[in-house]
Design an enzyme around this catalytic site. Sequence first.
Site, PDB file in Angstrom:
ATOM      1  N   ARG A 233       0.853  -1.191   0.000  1.00  0.00           N
ATOM      2  CA  ARG A 233       0.000   0.000   0.000  1.00  0.00           C
ATOM      3  C   ARG A 233       0.891   1.244   0.000  1.00  0.00           C
ATOM      4  O   ARG A 233       1.910   1.297   0.700  1.00  0.00           O
ATOM      5  CB  ARG A 233      -0.888   0.029   1.247  1.00  0.00           C
ATOM      6  CG  ARG A 233      -2.137  -0.819   1.136  1.00  0.00           C
ATOM      7  CD  ARG A 233      -3.131  -0.296   0.095  1.00  0.00           C
ATOM      8  NE  ARG A 233      -4.322  -1.121   0.001  1.00  0.00           N
ATOM      9  CZ  ARG A 233      -4.487  -2.118  -0.879  1.00  0.00           C
ATOM     10  NH1 ARG A 233      -3.528  -2.420  -1.727  1.00  0.00           N
ATOM     11  NH2 ARG A 233      -5.614  -2.806  -0.915  1.00  0.00           N
ATOM     12  N   GLU A 262      -3.703   7.387  -4.964  1.00  0.00           N
ATOM     13  CA  GLU A 262      -3.947   6.901  -6.333  1.00  0.00           C
ATOM     14  C   GLU A 262      -5.220   7.524  -6.895  1.00  0.00           C
ATOM     15  O   GLU A 262      -6.186   7.700  -6.150  1.00  0.00           O
ATOM     16  CB  GLU A 262      -4.078   5.372  -6.311  1.00  0.00           C
ATOM     17  CG  GLU A 262      -2.774   4.725  -5.909  1.00  0.00           C
ATOM     18  CD  GLU A 262      -2.902   3.218  -5.676  1.00  0.00           C
ATOM     19  OE1 GLU A 262      -3.961   2.637  -5.984  1.00  0.00           O
ATOM     20  OE2 GLU A 262      -1.930   2.628  -5.185  1.00  0.00           O
ATOM     21  N   HIS A 280      -0.857   0.290 -10.150  1.00  0.00           N
ATOM     22  CA  HIS A 280      -1.511  -0.660  -9.233  1.00  0.00           C
ATOM     23  C   HIS A 280      -2.046  -1.887  -9.992  1.00  0.00           C
ATOM     24  O   HIS A 280      -3.259  -2.113 -10.045  1.00  0.00           O
ATOM     25  CB  HIS A 280      -2.647   0.026  -8.460  1.00  0.00           C
ATOM     26  CG  HIS A 280      -3.048  -0.701  -7.211  1.00  0.00           C
ATOM     27  ND1 HIS A 280      -3.467  -0.065  -6.068  1.00  0.00           N
ATOM     28  CD2 HIS A 280      -3.097  -2.033  -6.929  1.00  0.00           C
ATOM     29  CE1 HIS A 280      -3.777  -0.964  -5.147  1.00  0.00           C
ATOM     30  NE2 HIS A 280      -3.556  -2.180  -5.647  1.00  0.00           N
TER      31      HIS A 280
HETATM   32  C1  8YV Z   1      -6.781  -4.465  -6.154  1.00  0.00           C
HETATM   33  C2  8YV Z   1      -5.336  -4.912  -4.107  1.00  0.00           C
HETATM   34  O1  8YV Z   1      -6.174  -3.484  -6.910  1.00  0.00           O
HETATM   35  O2  8YV Z   1      -6.217  -6.927  -3.309  1.00  0.00           O
HETATM   36  C3  8YV Z   1      -5.757  -5.842  -3.034  1.00  0.00           C
HETATM   37  O3  8YV Z   1      -5.592  -5.484  -1.847  1.00  0.00           O
HETATM   38  O4  8YV Z   1      -4.704  -3.956  -3.872  1.00  0.00           O
HETATM   39  C4  8YV Z   1      -5.667  -5.218  -5.513  1.00  0.00           C
HETATM   40  O5  8YV Z   1      -5.728  -6.557  -5.768  1.00  0.00           O
HETATM   41  C5  8YV Z   1      -7.809  -3.824  -5.301  1.00  0.00           C
HETATM   42  O6  8YV Z   1      -8.581  -4.778  -4.707  1.00  0.00           O
HETATM   43  C6  8YV Z   1      -8.742  -2.850  -6.026  1.00  0.00           C
HETATM   44  O7  8YV Z   1      -9.118  -3.320  -7.257  1.00  0.00           O
END
Ligand code: 8YV
Length: 320
Positions: A233, A262, A280
Site C-alpha cells: 500500500r 492513487e 496498481h
Molecule cells: C486491487 C489490491 O487493486 O487486493 C488488493 O488489496 O490492492 C488489488 O488486488 C484492489 O482490490 C482494487 O481493485
Amino acid sequence: MSKPDIIVPRVMRDVVMRGLAEHFNVHKPYEAADPFAVMAELSQTIRGAAVLGQKVDAAFLDQFPNLEIVANFGVGYDNIDAHDCSARGIMVTNTPDVLTDEVADTAIGLLIMTVRELSAAERWVRDGSWKAKGAFPLSKATLSGRKLGVLGLGRIGKAIAKRAEAFGLEIHYHGRSKQKGIAFPYHATLLDLATACDTLMIVAPGGEDTHHIVNAEVLKALGPSGIVINIGRGTVVDEAALAEALADGTIHAAGLDVFEHEPNVPQALLDLENVVVLPHVGSASVHTRDAMGQLVVDNLVSWFRSGRAVTSVPETPQKS
Ligand code: 8YV
C-alpha cells in the site's frame, strides 16, 4: 423466500454483478441521478454490501443498521474499519489466496525491471535511441547477491520470498512477530531489517499501524545501493522522503505499484529516472480479478445461506 437486499456502491466486474444478480436483490446507487437519496431510501433494507475501494467507516455503517456483512474486493481492506464492524457484529470478508501468485509474480517482475532499468531500456528502443545513440547504458545495479528484506511476510510475502530464493537472493523479514517454522532471519524492527538488507520489498497492509513507516531513517539504513519495491500500500511509504532519498543518492532506485493518493503520483517521483512506476496492477489479470470477484460472490452467498463466510478477516472471525 425473498432474496436478501445488498448494495454495490461502485460498479464491479461482470463476474460479480452477474453472480450477485442470481442470488440477491442488488441495489446500484451509482446508476441513480442522486445516489445519496437512494442510499437513504434503502437504509433499513440493506443486509449486505459488496465493496471495491469504498470507504466503510462509521458514517457508512450508520446508514445501514441492518447490515450483516461487508464483502471486500481485494485482499487489503484498509478502506474498511474492521474494528468498528466487529463491534457492531458485522462480518467482513476479503479475497486472499486467489491473488497470491499474481501479486508475487508482479513483485518479482517489478524488482527486476527496477534493478536492471528495463522500462528505460524499452523506451530506448521505442524512441529510436538504440539506432541514434547505440547501446543502452549498462545498469548500475544487479540482482545478483542482493539481500531482500520482506516487510510483511504474510501469504503474498512468502510467495515473493519463495520466488526470490530461486533467484539466489538472501531473504530477511520484519513483521509484527517472529513466525514459527520460518528459517529466514527475523528483525524485530524495520530499521534493523533495512540495516541488514539492500533491497526492501514492501508487502505490508495499509492502515494506521503502517502509515509512513518507511521513512527517511529507514531509507538511509538501506544505503546507496538500496532498492525499494512497493507492492503493498502506498501509505506505508513517506513519498516525500522517498523522492528525496532517490534524488540525492541516499538509495539507488525504487519500483512502485502503489501510491498514497492513487491515481495521483507525486511529480517529484515522476521526474526521477531511477523510479519505475506501475498503475496498481499487482493482481490485475482477467484470470485473477475474476477469481477475486467470484470469491466476493461466494462470501455473500455462503453468509446468507449458512451464516458462515468463506474468507473472513481476523477482526471479524468466523464463529465456530
Ligand atoms: C486491487 C489490491 O487493486 O487486493 C488488493 O488489496 O490492492 C488489488 O488486488 C484492489 O482490490 C482494487 O481493485
